[in-house]
Design an enzyme around this catalytic site. Structure first.
Site: not given
Ligand code: XIL
Length: 732
Positions: A162, A281, A635
């Protein structure tokens, strides 16, 4: 239609035979893991927490469905390395060991990120900022330590997470001032090092492991601006020799977004510069939020509305279709969390294909049981307006292969779903085209014949203004007619004589209401003909009492059943001698589900035998005796037929059940009380039941006949075909 089918499913499970077995929720591929279904495409991953790898059931689920694991939080720098010299490996090791023991490879997540980071790296013991060289030294040590520790089990690392700015931010707020937005996120990393920190992180990771795949990972990669920023950054880095192998597209999407085109655009763009794309994700929020930042709708678990689930299923199906298409570059798709219960988005969103009780949702099955052939199928371009359309309406349309396509104008709607779908799906989800009109095509060819349907617009059920209305599911529904190979037997012919259908209202004392039926009278009815004695007389006719199903009424057989046309054609072709068909409302609409076991048809029996038959015999030229009277029904009308004919054999001499159960010889007290028995259903229903019934009846000496209708289910083409066949054996 879904509601209608569900109803039939209930009828089926509680009814007399094992009819309609196909409507029960069965999962024939329950033993096929998601990872196995995708073995020719990409690995399937899941982000896990500590609970997931401590509980037997959850561990078993992971092992069965997934072949890649990401630690959701436990490998992040802030967790593993919270202070200088302090390492927390316990949780991280637990996940790694679970994977090692079970032969699952891992995506490492993540080494360098603005969030959940080891922020101590930016300051010295006195809390003052350090120079970038100090930061690099610390980052290098961190990366080397972690990468080396898990080298044996990790195949890919999210090295930098990010680092790019989001769309829609024309300005950045830097040191108290508004400045023109940079392509980069204004993180502490960036402010200290510029984009050099990205290059350094990748270089350190490559030093630590020359073989592992190194990824740049981000969310909202499908946004036009962000996609290009990521593209430019990775391109520039790669040209400068930075070892970036792939791009991770996080994929925190929602049920409305992205469109397939947006996703494809990003994948094909990234393909120009990297050989590896991972969907790192994946989850689908059920609202309009998206992206990697947590928003506010983390609500409590609420039941998920049916149409929302359908939108989610459809979106998962669309996205995976795109992923499969680009399997040459996509080598992993990872769900962000195991189940809805674990989701970082909270329970209220239901974002995953596995629910909070660890049960696979229908979306899970849709993702797993994809049809590879359907991925490439393009419907034939010979569309014509549906024959059931209102005058002048071009849509919906059908093609010669049985596809249907729809077009609905609803400019401000958020979602439009057509309740016709394939393979147990909730329907066909339409998408807004460039003109703002909702369009869509069924995923594949539909069964031939008539189908009821409706639209669900933002959760509200309405009809398609394109088509006429047909009574089914206790309401007037839209209707579509898919061309059938044998459609001539129910086609209206201009060259033959036609009978007519009369509406007859009559007072029913037993129900305290006016009741209605439609009466088919063959051509020639009422004409004076010369009798045997040479005198002019009017011919009298046998009568078939023909019942509709649960949600239907007296209009169903004459309109969508095409009973009158079928009769005309049979008579014109000399296949039957003319008879009357009475199609009355069978009191089925008020029936409450869950009480099918108590259904006796006693009310309708009273109405039929004590009230309707006398009216018909009085008003029409009937032969008013048992050997000129038949009863049949489809039916739930079949259930009525079975119950009433068995109880009152003195009234009807010919019996027919159309997808409405079967007769067995032992149920019939006096073998001489019936001259002919018909049982039928679609081949997608329970053909075995029909065949067994016919065999047993014949063996016991009954005149019985069956029909298993080809390529149809619990729908009107089955029953049109049944009527066509049964009619030829009545009153003989
Ligand atoms: C999230 C987790 O799922 C949460 O439990 C935590 O509080 C915050 O981070 N992008 C990412 C992940 O790269 O690491 C993030 O994970 C979600 C968004």
């Amino acid at each position: 239609m879904k509601k209608f089918f569900f109803a039939l499913m209930v009828l089926a499970t509680m009814g007399s035979t094992a009819m309609w077995a196909q409507w029960r929720l069965v999962d024939p591929r329950a033993n096929v893991g998601l990872k196995d279904a995708y073995k020719d495409y990409f690995t399937i991953g899941v982000a896990v927490n500590q609970r997931n790898v401590s509980d037997e059931a959850q561990m078993a689920l992971i092992m069965k469905e997934f072949n890649s694991v990401t630690a959701e939080n436990d490998w992040k720098p802030g967790e593993i390395h919270p202070q200088e010299g302090v390492w927390n490996f316990e949780k991280a090791d637990k996940i790694a060991n679970f994977c090692r023991q079970n032969g699952i490879k891992m995506r490492g997540h993540c080494l360098c990120w603005h969030s959940q980071f080891a922020d101590w790296m930016f300051t010295n013991k006195k809390g003052k900022p350090v120079k970038k060289e100090v930061f690099y030294e610390r980052l290098r040590e961190h990366i080397h330590t972690v990468v080396n520790r898990y080298k044996d089990v990790v195949y890919a690392w999210d090295v930098v997470n990010e680092a790019m700015a989001d769309d829609g931010r024309p300005f950045d707020f830097v040191d108290g001032k508004l400045v023109k937005a940079s392509p980069y996120r204004q993180s502490r990393h960036f402010k200290l090092c510029g984009d050099e920190f990205i290059a350094k992180a990748f270089e350190f990771a490559r030093e630590a492991d020359p073989d592992v795949l190194l990824f740049y990972n981000d969310y909202s990669c499908v946004d036009n601006g962000k996609r290009e920023r990521i593209y430019e950054m990775v391109k520039k880095m790669k040209e400068a020799g930075v070892p970036i192998d792939g791009i991770g597209m996080q994929g925190h999407y929602n049920i409305y977004f992205p469109e397939e085109e947006q996703l494809e655009k990003a994948i094909t763009r990234f393909k120009e510069i990297v050989k590896h794309i991972n969907i790192t994700e994946l989850d689908l929020r059920t609202n309009t939020e998206s992206g990697g930042q947590l928003m506010f709708s983390r609500g409590e678990a609420k039941p998920q509305a049916g149409y929302i689930a359908t939108l989610q299923e459809d979106q998962y199906a669309r996205l995976f279709k795109v992923f499969r298409k680009h399997a040459d570059v996509i080598d992993n798709v990872t769900f962000w969390n195991l189940s809805d219960k674990d989701s970082w988005l909270g329970l209220g969103n239901h974002p995953l294909p596995i629910d909070e009780n660890l049960k696979a949702k229908r979306s899970f099955q849709i993702i797993r049981d994809f049809d590879a052939a359907a991925d490439k199928r393009v419907p034939k371009d010979d569309w014509v307006p549906n024959p059931m359309n209102q005058p002048g309406q071009e849509y919906p349309q059908v093609n010669s292969e049985g596809f249907a396509r729809f077009r609905v104008e609803a400019p401000d709607a958020k979602s439009v779903i057509v309740s016709l779908g394939l393979g147990g799906r909730g329907g066909t989800v339409l998408r807004k085209d460039k003109d703002g009109v909702w369009t869509g095509t069924t995923e594949g060819p539909m069964d031939p014949g008539f189908h009821y349907y409706h639209l669900t617009i933002d959760g509200g059920v309405v009809n398609d203004p394109g088509t006429h209305n047909y009574f089914g599911s206790c309401r007037w529904e839209s209707g579509i007619e898919i061309p059938a190979p044998d459609q001539d037997f129910y086609a209206w012919r201009k060259d033959i004589p036609h009978g007519n259908i009369q509406k007859v209202d009559f007072w029913s004392e037993s129900t305290g209401k006016m009741q209605t039926c439609n009466v088919y009278l063959p051509d020639g009815y009422g004409k004076l003909v010369k009798g045997k004695n040479g005198k002019l007389t009017q011919e009298r006719y046998p009568v078939l009492y023909l019942q509709h199903g649960w949600g239907e009424n007296e209009t169903s057989w004459p309109v969508q059943g095409k009973a009158g046309i079928i009769m005309d054609n049979l008579i014109a072709d000399g296949k039957i001698k003319p008879f009357i068909v009475v199609m009355a409302y069978g009191l089925t609409n008020d029936f409450k589900f869950g009480t099918i076991g108590k259904f006796t048809a006693e009310e309708f029996e009273k109405l039929l035998i004590d009230e309707l038959i006398p009216v018909i015999d009085k008003q029409f030229l009937t032969k008013p005796d048992k050997w000129n009277r038949a009863m049949a029904g489809l039916s739930m009308g079949g259930m009525e037929t079975k119950l009433i004919t068995l109880r009152r054999p003195e009234v009807f001499g010919y019996w027919g059940l159309l997808s409405g159960g079967t007769y067995m010889p032992e149920e019939i007290k006096d073998p001489k009380c019936v001259k002919y028995i018909f049982v039928g259903c679609g081949d997608k229903e329970n053909p075995d039941g029909i065949n067994k019934s016919v065999e047993a009846l014949k063996a016991a000496g009954f005149n019985a006949e069956g029909l298993v209708s080809e390529n149809t289910a619990h729908e009107f083409l089955t029953w049109r075909r049944c009527l066509y066949k049964m009619a030829q054996s009545l009153f003989k």
